[in-house]
Scaffold this active site. Structure first.
Site, PDB file in Angstrom:
ATOM      1  CG  ASN A  34       0.151  13.059   3.513  1.00  0.00           C
ATOM      2  OD1 ASN A  34       0.198  13.171   4.591  1.00  0.00           O
ATOM      3  ND2 ASN A  34       1.355  12.927   2.820  1.00  0.00           N
ATOM      4  NE  ARG A  80       9.167  14.855  -0.359  1.00  0.00           N
ATOM      5  CZ  ARG A  80       7.763  14.344  -0.128  1.00  0.00           C
ATOM      6  NH1 ARG A  80       7.418  13.252  -0.010  1.00  0.00           N
ATOM      7  NH2 ARG A  80       7.076  15.323   0.460  1.00  0.00           N
ATOM      8  CD  GLN A 137       8.499  13.386  -6.896  1.00  0.00           C
ATOM      9  OE1 GLN A 137       8.443  12.036  -6.373  1.00  0.00           O
ATOM     10  NE2 GLN A 137       7.915  14.027  -6.373  1.00  0.00           N
ATOM     11  CG  HIS A 182       4.853  11.879  -5.127  1.00  0.00           C
ATOM     12  ND1 HIS A 182       6.032  12.703  -4.428  1.00  0.00           N
ATOM     13  CD2 HIS A 182       4.221  11.607  -4.018  1.00  0.00           C
ATOM     14  CE1 HIS A 182       5.560  12.767  -3.356  1.00  0.00           C
ATOM     15  NE2 HIS A 182       4.540  12.215  -2.882  1.00  0.00           N
TER      16      HIS A 182
END
Length: 449
Positions: free
Chosen positions: A204, A342, A371, A390
């Site tokens: 990512n 985070r 989440q 997210h």
């Protein structure tokens, strides 16, 4: 030629998936077998199905000593251990997931695992349970956990493996993060249980770094209110310009300069900003010189001088609530924070207070805790924010990378092959990634029902 019924003695290395076939002739008995004392957990199996004989004749061994043929075989062979249950927890794809097969991270497309299993003829070795139902005692994830050998989850829709769930998952051997960030796993409990924790490191990094730059610009240029004016049919230039600045000549610092933080610095350099960073592991002098970046020995030092702070460190006990009321108070009045790391690195309520008091001019990011974020999460209604769900690390390009990584990790585990070093977070009872510390950052997730 092996007959239909044959005595097979299998031994398993303690705390390992590896089995060793030590004999396949009909005269071999458990009492006469000589096996290394480093091994334990022996068992004899008979009436091996004829279709499994090929596994015993696979050509993977060439032993000189016929009375002790030490043949390494996989635990998951259908004739020896049956199926492994693999619990896969992903977000719902809805119509988009049904239409676009490139959205690999959703339930409908399941990381490409069904096709991968079929292609590699693993139907008798792996049983997939794919679901988005992860919250609460009556969830499907909770019901499947006791049988699961592998749990695959993701940062965007995490299946929190806290102490209670790890205690329930008696058969769990491997926890895979489809993406980057394994803070949804109680790493301390995983160490004690000998559970391997792995993630697709690097999958990512470009996606998130680009997202960070986008959100910095959105805040500094006051983009969100400007966009809302267009949608609402308004045209008030002064009200937008009142909070709009150039990024050039601003002081921008990153908390952590690892795979993502470093790429953020590299992408910001052409904007002619003053770059700063803090990291437990200092960058090479040549990199510092090339980026003209200032190193800070601690986060406090960086926070005091930066107009924009971007957070790119993992969540673990040392970084949990790192940006509390005290840390935020050290920041320059009118500064900005972008957090794609985070949500739990921030003190939720301290941030809201700082934004409402105008000490922090704006906040952006895509990470929340827990989440998915509750509908009444205070960051949703907080003024001057540029928050998103997210998704920074789950572009279609990133999904292709982390789906391939999950398949690689699962395949290596099945074949008892070594994992890439950079993928391992917990291995053989230890935290082996320098990005994490042993501990538990999962507390509080159950507050989101």
């Amino acid at each position: 030629m092996i007959s239909y019924s044959v005595l097979v003695i299998v031994i398993q290395i303690v705390s390992s998936n590896a089995h060793y076939l030590i004999g396949i002739n009909t005269d071999l008995t458990l009492e006469s077998a000589n096996y290394c004392t480093n091994f334990s957990i022996h068992r004899d199996l008979s009436s091996i199905p004829r279709q499994c004989h090929r596994h015993l004749h696979c050509g993977s061994y060439n032993c000189e000593e016929q009375s002790f043929r030490c043949v390494k075989i996989r635990e998951a062979l259908c004739c020896l251990s049956g199926q492994h249950t693999v619990l896969v927890v992903l977000y719902e794809g809805g119509e988009a997931g049904k239409k676009n097969k490139k959205i690999l991270g959703c339930v409908e497309n399941a990381l490409g695992l069904p096709e991968w299993i079929k292609k590699n003829k693993l139907e008798n070795r792996l049983k997939l349970v794919v679901t988005s139902d992860k919250q609460g005692e009556n969830s499907l994830a909770e019901k499947v956990l006791p049988e699961a050998s592998v749990v695959i989850s993701q940062p965007f829709w995490p299946c929190y493996l806290d102490q209670a769930r790890i205690d329930k998952a008696k058969k769990l051997k491997l926890a895979i993060t489809a993406g980057v960030g394994s803070d949804h796993v109680n790493l301390e409990a995983a160490c004690k249980r000998g559970i391997t924790v792995a993630e697709v490191s690097g999958s990512n990094v470009v996606s998130v770094a680009e997202h960070v730059v986008m959100q910095i610009l959105a805040l500094v240029r006051n983009f969100i209110p400007a966009y809302k004016q267009v949608v609402n049919g308004e045209w008030d230039i002064a009200r937008i310009a009142d909070k709009a600045y150039d990024l050039e000549n601003k002081h921008v610092g990153t908390v952590a300069a690892g795979r993502i933080g470093l790429r953020v610095l590299q992408r910001l350099k052409p904007f002619n900003v003053h770059l700063h960073y803090y990291d437990k592991f200092r960058l090479d002098k040549s990199i510092e010189k090339d980026l003209n970046v200032t190193y800070h020995p601690n986060v406090e030092s960086l926070a005091k001088v930066c107009d924009v702070v971007t957070i790119n460190c993992p969540l673990h006990p040392e970084t949990e609530h790192l940006f509390d009321k005290k840390m935020i108070s050290l920041m320059k009045k009118g500064s900005y924070i972008v957090n794609t790391a985070r949500g739990k690195i921030m003190d939720r309520d301290a941030l809201v207070e700082a934004v409402k008091s105008n000490h922090i001019e704006g906040y952006a990011g895509d990470v929340w805790y827990p989440q998915p974020a509750a509908k009444d999460h205070p960051w949703r209604s907080m003024p001057r924010h540029a928050m998103t769900p997210h998704y920074s690390g789950t572009t279609l390009d990133a999904q292709a990378r982390y789906a391939a990584g999950v398949q690689e990790i699962l395949g290596n585990w099945l074949n008892n092959q070594a994992q890439r070093e950079e993928y391992l977070i917990v291995d053989q009872g230890k935290v082996v990634s320098r990005a994490y510390t042993e501990g538990d950052a999962t507390k509080g997730h159950a507050s989101n029902k």
